[in-house]
Design a protein around this motif. Structure first.
Motif, PDB file in Angstrom:
ATOM      1  N   GLU A 104       0.833  -1.205   0.000  1.00  0.00           N
ATOM      2  CA  GLU A 104       0.000   0.000   0.000  1.00  0.00           C
ATOM      3  C   GLU A 104       0.868   1.255   0.000  1.00  0.00           C
ATOM      4  O   GLU A 104       0.563   2.241  -0.678  1.00  0.00           O
ATOM      5  CB  GLU A 104      -0.924   0.003   1.223  1.00  0.00           C
TER       6      GLU A 104
ATOM      7  N   LYS B 132       2.293   1.703  -3.400  1.00  0.00           N
ATOM      8  CA  LYS B 132       1.248   2.167  -4.309  1.00  0.00           C
ATOM      9  C   LYS B 132       0.977   3.655  -4.114  1.00  0.00           C
ATOM     10  O   LYS B 132       0.831   4.408  -5.081  1.00  0.00           O
ATOM     11  CB  LYS B 132      -0.034   1.363  -4.063  1.00  0.00           C
ATOM     12  N   GLU B 133       0.923   4.084  -2.847  1.00  0.00           N
ATOM     13  CA  GLU B 133       0.676   5.495  -2.551  1.00  0.00           C
ATOM     14  C   GLU B 133       1.833   6.361  -3.032  1.00  0.00           C
ATOM     15  O   GLU B 133       1.628   7.450  -3.583  1.00  0.00           O
ATOM     16  CB  GLU B 133       0.468   5.679  -1.047  1.00  0.00           C
TER      17      GLU B 133
ATOM     18  N   ARG C 104       1.567   6.706  -6.711  1.00  0.00           N
ATOM     19  CA  ARG C 104       0.479   7.617  -7.080  1.00  0.00           C
ATOM     20  C   ARG C 104       0.899   9.071  -6.906  1.00  0.00           C
ATOM     21  O   ARG C 104       0.647   9.921  -7.760  1.00  0.00           O
ATOM     22  CB  ARG C 104      -0.761   7.328  -6.235  1.00  0.00           C
TER      23      ARG C 104
ATOM     24  N   GLN D  62     -14.701  12.221  -5.543  1.00  0.00           N
ATOM     25  CA  GLN D  62     -13.864  11.243  -6.246  1.00  0.00           C
ATOM     26  C   GLN D  62     -13.691  11.667  -7.700  1.00  0.00           C
ATOM     27  O   GLN D  62     -14.488  11.324  -8.567  1.00  0.00           O
ATOM     28  CB  GLN D  62     -14.486   9.847  -6.173  1.00  0.00           C
TER      29      GLN D  62
ATOM     30  N   ASP E 230      -8.826   6.232  -8.732  1.00  0.00           N
ATOM     31  CA  ASP E 230      -7.919   5.907  -7.627  1.00  0.00           C
ATOM     32  C   ASP E 230      -7.698   7.069  -6.663  1.00  0.00           C
ATOM     33  O   ASP E 230      -6.757   7.058  -5.879  1.00  0.00           O
ATOM     34  CB  ASP E 230      -6.567   5.428  -8.173  1.00  0.00           C
TER      35      ASP E 230
END
Length: 238
Positions: free
Chosen positions: A43, A46-47, A50, A150, A154
């Motif tokens: 995670e 992934k963050e 991003r 949103q 993602d």
């Protein structure tokens, strides 16, 4: 004697079983901790990816904007700052406060639903500060405490009331709302919406989702972009 023998055997069986269960429990917890640590690591990666992607995209957008601005100046197509501001504020309601501040905002919604309504306050010192009204209009109170935005698959931003939510009567029911300065999370959400001109707006805390959950209209998204651009220009960032 036979009875005592059976009791001893039973005790030994229980002891072995208990010991095995204890070891299995330790193994289970160790395995779960390893799995959770690996999940946290994934995670975090992934963050980080991003955030790196967002930073690169923002840098590319800024580079493209500056390149276009330079080209417009060379070709004589660049608008004067006052012209740009007049264009941005054409549909806004502009008012003066008793403290000398100037308020730039769009008309309040009159239909039922949930709304994210940013506006701008330019103080007497010339500094423009972003504010936002979080609003729910409906037939009955829903315990409204904010919205989720949103803009992409993602990315989701949790915009919560930072001040007490007021409930007032309307012609058709009630309105739950709060008015607060834009914080870092809200500002980031607005920037991303401004880039993609789209976002889903939902009311958190409603089991199964709310009937008011929806996509922002194109007009709402453009108004967010206009408010941001106006703030940047008034603060000398453009």
């Amino acid at each position: 004697m036979g009875k005592i023998k059976y009791i001893i055997v039973a005790i030994l069986v229980l002891a072995v079983a208990s010991g095995g269960g204890y070891l299995m429990a330790i193994h289970y917890h160790q395995t779960r901790e390893i799995v959770q640590a690996e999940k946290d690591k994934q995670e975090a990666a992934k963050e980080a990816a991003r955030q790196e992607k967002e930073a690169k995209e923002a840098a590319l957008r800024e580079k493209a904007r500056k390149k276009q601005e330079l080209l417009d100046k060379r070709l004589g197509r660049a608008e004067e700052p006052d012209q740009v501001i007049r264009g941005l504020t054409a549909d806004m309601e502009i008012s003066q406060g008793e403290d000398g501040a100037t308020y730039y905002r769009y008309a309040d919604p009159t239909e039922d639903g949930i709304f994210f309504q940013p506006y701008l306050v330019r103080g007497a010192d010339g500094v423009a500060v972003l504010h936002v009204i979080l609003r729910h209009r409906g037939h009955r109170p829903m315990g409204f405490q904010g919205v989720d935005l949103q803009p992409t698959a993602d990315a989701i931003y949790h915009i919560r009331a930072q001040v007490p939510v007021a409930t007032t009567q309307t012609e058709s029911g009630i309105m739950e709302w709060c008015d607060q300065p834009v914080d870092a999370e809200t500002g980031k959400a607005m920037r991303e919406i401004s880039d993609v001109l789209a976002a889903k707006i939902t009311m958190p805390g409603v089991e199964g989702g709310s009937n008011d959950d929806r996509m922002l209209t194109a007009t709402e998204a453009k108004r967010i972009r206009n408010i941001l651009e106006l703030a940047d220009r008034l603060n000398g960032k453009e």
